[in-house]
Design a protein around this motif. Structure first.
Motif, PDB file in Angstrom:
ATOM      1  N   ALA A 660       0.831  -1.213   0.000  1.00  0.00           N
ATOM      2  CA  ALA A 660       0.000   0.000   0.000  1.00  0.00           C
ATOM      3  C   ALA A 660       0.863   1.260   0.000  1.00  0.00           C
ATOM      4  N   SER A 661       1.926   1.231   0.806  1.00  0.00           N
ATOM      5  CA  SER A 661       2.820   2.398   0.872  1.00  0.00           C
ATOM      6  C   SER A 661       3.547   2.606  -0.458  1.00  0.00           C
ATOM      7  N   ILE A 683       0.476   1.430 -12.077  1.00  0.00           N
ATOM      8  CA  ILE A 683       1.077   1.707 -10.758  1.00  0.00           C
ATOM      9  C   ILE A 683       1.048   0.460  -9.878  1.00  0.00           C
ATOM     10  N   SER A 684      -0.029  -0.312  -9.976  1.00  0.00           N
ATOM     11  CA  SER A 684      -0.158  -1.535  -9.166  1.00  0.00           C
ATOM     12  C   SER A 684       0.955  -2.529  -9.492  1.00  0.00           C
ATOM     13  N   CYS A 685       1.281  -2.644 -10.780  1.00  0.00           N
ATOM     14  CA  CYS A 685       2.359  -3.541 -11.221  1.00  0.00           C
ATOM     15  C   CYS A 685       3.704  -3.075 -10.662  1.00  0.00           C
ATOM     16  N   LYS A 688       4.017  -3.935  -6.984  1.00  0.00           N
ATOM     17  CA  LYS A 688       4.293  -5.363  -6.731  1.00  0.00           C
ATOM     18  C   LYS A 688       5.736  -5.722  -7.070  1.00  0.00           C
ATOM     19  N   VAL A 689       6.217  -5.189  -8.199  1.00  0.00           N
ATOM     20  CA  VAL A 689       7.576  -5.505  -8.659  1.00  0.00           C
ATOM     21  C   VAL A 689       8.628  -4.919  -7.715  1.00  0.00           C
ATOM     22  N   SER A 690       8.322  -3.745  -7.094  1.00  0.00           N
ATOM     23  CA  SER A 690       9.309  -3.063  -6.239  1.00  0.00           C
ATOM     24  C   SER A 690       9.328  -3.591  -4.805  1.00  0.00           C
ATOM     25  N   ASP A 691       8.754  -4.767  -4.567  1.00  0.00           N
ATOM     26  CA  ASP A 691       8.805  -5.374  -3.230  1.00  0.00           C
ATOM     27  C   ASP A 691      10.272  -5.690  -2.884  1.00  0.00           C
ATOM     28  N   GLY A 692      10.737  -5.186  -1.748  1.00  0.00           N
ATOM     29  CA  GLY A 692      12.132  -5.372  -1.350  1.00  0.00           C
ATOM     30  C   GLY A 692      12.966  -4.121  -1.537  1.00  0.00           C
ATOM     31  N   PHE A 693      12.412  -3.142  -2.271  1.00  0.00           N
ATOM     32  CA  PHE A 693      13.125  -1.871  -2.490  1.00  0.00           C
ATOM     33  C   PHE A 693      12.618  -0.817  -1.495  1.00  0.00           C
TER      34      PHE A 693
END
Length: 777
Positions: A660-661, A683-685, A688-693
């Motif tokens: 969400a953030s 934006i949703s994609c 999800k892809v930037s998880d861990g950043f």
């Protein structure tokens, strides 16, 4: 919105506060064995107080009436303090700085935005001029020292200036020629039409059609204008005809009148006070003298001797006239003397005995807590809120506002306030007179000497003993001959006092009363991976509170103020200026280097030299000092945990952002950097892809893509998801191993240990219940 709207907002907030105070009296006094239910009760109170706080803050900012604002401010300070107290209790109950209260918000039908903590606008407004002046001085010092370069003004050459004037003049001549040619063309057209009409003769139908067109157009324009005006009045975007906006001269006159009212109010306050002193001063003085004399006579009649006159610290004549009998007054004075003697006796005890009692006490309280359950700690702010609430009910609740259209001050309320001040001033004079009178009475009637003469030698001895007391190193004034301005300049020139970046907390996805009575936090540690926004948060704290920022990072103080005396001088200067120009934030970046386990380097560049003196620095900070020590680190596991936790009372581990953030972050940063969001940009994609950043990685990716050239191409070539993904892939994320290292380190902190212990106890309790259940079966 009108003043009536904000008055209603204030009324509603006071009603909610009254209900909340009643609820606290009923629920919080009884111990609760179920910690989950206790936390729910606390969370509900926290949310309710937050709503009251938001409404009161808005009303305080928007209302014009000064006396109303004073009452709201008193309640507002109490509410802010109570929120901090409840937050502290929630942390102690859950052993965590982060709380999940989504279920309670859902039950109350509220959004997460409704419990966001707003920064009170009076923090900055009340000292805006001082902050602006301080910023100018800081900029000037930085320019003089060469630490800040002034923005270069582009100087235009003589040829460029002539060329610009020529271009502008040719454009003006072109516009004039075009307007002149258009005028000639219209005149020729009009002449041709008149010639045709003369040749063909007048046509009644054409004339009637022309008149109809003009008339219908005029009528329709008037109707449309009227409808639009009515709509704007209905929406509240324009004034009705009888309250049309004032012209410039009237507005200027209104501003002058507002200033006159303010000056008049100040003069009226002084005038009312002087008038009260003249008219009622003598009566107040006589009544006070009569009351105190009567009390002396009654005391001697009952006890057999005159009482001792209370000191200024004990309250003076206030202690005598506090609606108590003479016996009670003398008993109180005797009890206070005994207490003072006991305190002196306790000071002479050994420290070992104190340590033993300190060790034993927590064990007893722990057992009691287990038996009785959780109970809310006593509050320092309930009395402030109740006093403000009772003042609202007594003065403002049933007060008619129809007559006070201009929201002018009430002279009667000023008179009541000033009467207390006049009484206090006269009381000081009366105390001096009556003290002398009591001494004369004792000599004349009882033949006793005054306590001052008896205790003259003892006071001299006390002075000698007090002179022997050692002043702590950091608190000792090493610069008595220097002004605050000179110390301020030196700290700026040495780079220890820096200019905070203008960052609002909204970009990152204190009053004195509150600070003195709220749970005291002198030092705060922000830990987390690189790029989560630790430094940004420090700058945001300074921006929102108008605080000075002192940089004591290891890299910044290297080579400055060498040796033990130099370090002591540096911290003394920082502390002296920070206290004088509070609020202040002392920031230590890469703070793990100060408490590192590695072997020390050379003395001058060794960051570990701050390790021993920092606890003394914190000890020198009192409850009334609005100075906060903030440390930031992205490698806390390199430091010695014991000494780390000894300095930093509150440790907050900032995690990387969740889905969400990240969604909000991508959207906000793209728009902030001039990008436009279309259907081609998912934006949703990206979230999800930037998880861990971290936030820093996302900002760098957006800034790399949205260059000046790309922004110019955006109208014909919209932004696509793949562009940001390519830029993001070039950066290293926060790997799982690093995240686990942070979690393992946090588990070694006091709060982490307490949480692990609480979870282990709850698991044992559950196992015990299941075993009992099986035994019964």
């Amino acid at each position: 919105m009108s003043q009536a709207t904000y008055n209603k907002m204030w009324t509603d907030a006071q009603k909610d506060l009254d209900i909340q105070l009643q609820r606290e009296r009923e629920e919080f006094l009884q111990p609760d064995k179920d910690r989950v239910e206790a936390f729910k009760m606390l969370a509900a109170s926290y949310i309710k107080y937050m709503q009251i706080f938001r409404n009161l803050e808005t009303a305080h900012d928007r209302l014009i009436h000064r006396q109303k604002r004073m009452v709201i401010r008193q309640v507002l300070d109490g509410v802010i303090g109570r929120i901090l107290e409840i937050k502290k209790e929630m942390v102690e109950l859950e052993n965590s700085e982060f709380h999940y209260i989504d279920n309670i918000l859902e039950d109350l039908k509220l959004l997460p935005e409704d419990i966001e903590v707003p920064i009170p606008r009076y923090f900055i407004k009340e000292k805006l001029e001082v902050l602006q002046q301080r910023e100018k001085i800081l900029d000037q010092i930085l320019l003089d020292a060469g630490l800040q370069t002034q923005k270069p003004v582009k100087v235009m050459t003589f040829e460029e200036a002539i060329k610009m004037i020529q271009v502008a003049e040719r454009a003006r001549q072109g516009r004039c020629r075009a307007a002149f040619m258009k005028q000639i063309y219209l005149e020729e057209k009009r002449e041709r039409q008149t010639k045709l009409q003369v040749q063909m003769g007048p046509s009644p139908d054409a004339a009637a059609t022309c008149i109809q067109k003009v008339w219908r157009g005029y009528i329709q324009r008037k109707k449309t204008e009227k409808m639009r005006g009515e709509e704007m009045i209905f929406l509240g975007m324009s004034l009705p005809p009888h309250l049309k906006a004032m012209n410039i001269s009237q507005m200027h006159a209104g501003q002058v009148k507002a200033l006159e009212v303010e000056v008049q109010e100040r003069h009226e306050e002084v005038f009312i006070k002087d008038k009260l002193r003249e008219t009622e001063g003598l009566d107040i003085k006589e009544t006070l003298q009569d009351q105190i004399s009567q009390c002396f006579i009654e005391c001697r009649h009952i006890i057999g001797k005159f009482p001792d006159y209370p000191t200024e610290e004990a309250g003076g004549s206030m202690a005598i006239l506090s609606q108590k009998t003479p016996e009670q007054v003398t008993a109180e004075l005797a009890a206070r003397k005994e207490m003072a003697l006991q305190k002196k006796a306790q000071k002479g005890k050994k420290e070992q005995g104190k340590e033993k009692t300190k060790v034993k006490k927590p064990q007893k309280t722990g057992k009691k807590e287990e038996e009785e359950g959780w109970k809310m700690a006593p509050s320092n702010f309930l009395s402030i809120m109740e006093e403000g609430n009772s003042q609202y009910k007594a003065i403002w609740q049933n007060r008619g506002e129809g007559w006070d259209f201009l929201q002018i001050h009430d002279p009667e309320l000023i008179k009541e306030e000033k009467r207390e001040e006049v009484e206090e001033e006269i009381r000081v004079q009366v105390d001096e007179l009556m003290q002398q009178k009591l001494e004369n009475l004792k000599l004349a009637v009882d033949g006793e000497k005054s306590d001052k003469q008896k205790k003259g030698r003892k006071s001299e001895k006390k002075k000698k003993t007090t002179m022997r007391k050692k002043i702590p190193e950091v608190e000792e004034d090493l610069t008595p001959d220097r002004t605050i301005d000179s110390l301020y300049r030196e700290l700026v020139e040495e780079g220890l006092l820096i200019k905070a970046k203008t960052v609002n907390l909204s970009d990152y996805v204190g009053s004195q009363t509150v600070h003195e009575k709220a749970p005291l936090v002198k030092a705060l540690l922000l830990a987390g991976p690189a790029g989560v926004g630790k430094k940004t948060l420090v700058h945001a704290i300074c921006t929102e509170t108008g605080a000075n920022l002192f940089n004591l990072s290891a890299s910044n103080i290297a080579g400055k103020y060498p040796g033990k005396n130099g370090l002591q001088m540096m911290l003394h200067m920082v502390l002296k200026v920070a206290k004088q120009l509070q609020p202040s934030v002392v920031w230590i970046g890469e703070t793990e280097k100060i408490f590192s386990k590695a072997a020390p380097k050379a003395e001058e560049t060794n960051p570990k030299r701050l390790e021993k003196i920092l606890p003394k620095f914190l000890k020198a900070l009192k409850a009334q000092d609005r100075v906060l020590l903030v440390g930031t680190t992205n490698r806390p596991f390199d430091a010695n945990v014991k000494s780390f936790c000894k300095v930093y009372q509150k440790i907050i581990l900032i995690p990387r952002p969740d889905y969400a953030s990240r969604f909000v972050l991508w959207k906000h940063i793209i728009l902030q950097n001039g990008g436009a969001i279309t259907n081609l940009l998912n934006i949703s994609c990206l979230a999800k892809v930037s998880d861990g950043f971290t936030q820093g990685h996302i900002i760098q990716a957006v800034q790399a893509v949205l260059s000046e050239l790309r922004l110019l191409q955006m109208t014909r070539k919209p932004l696509r998801t793949a562009e940001f993904m390519t830029s993001l892939a070039r950066q290293d994320p926060v790997y799982k191993e690093e995240e686990e290292t942070f979690k393992a380190w946090y588990a070694k902190t006091p709060l982490g240990k307490a949480r692990i212990k609480a979870l282990a106890d709850s698991e044992k309790a559950e196992k015990g219940k299941t075993k009992k259940g099986k035994g019964k079966n």
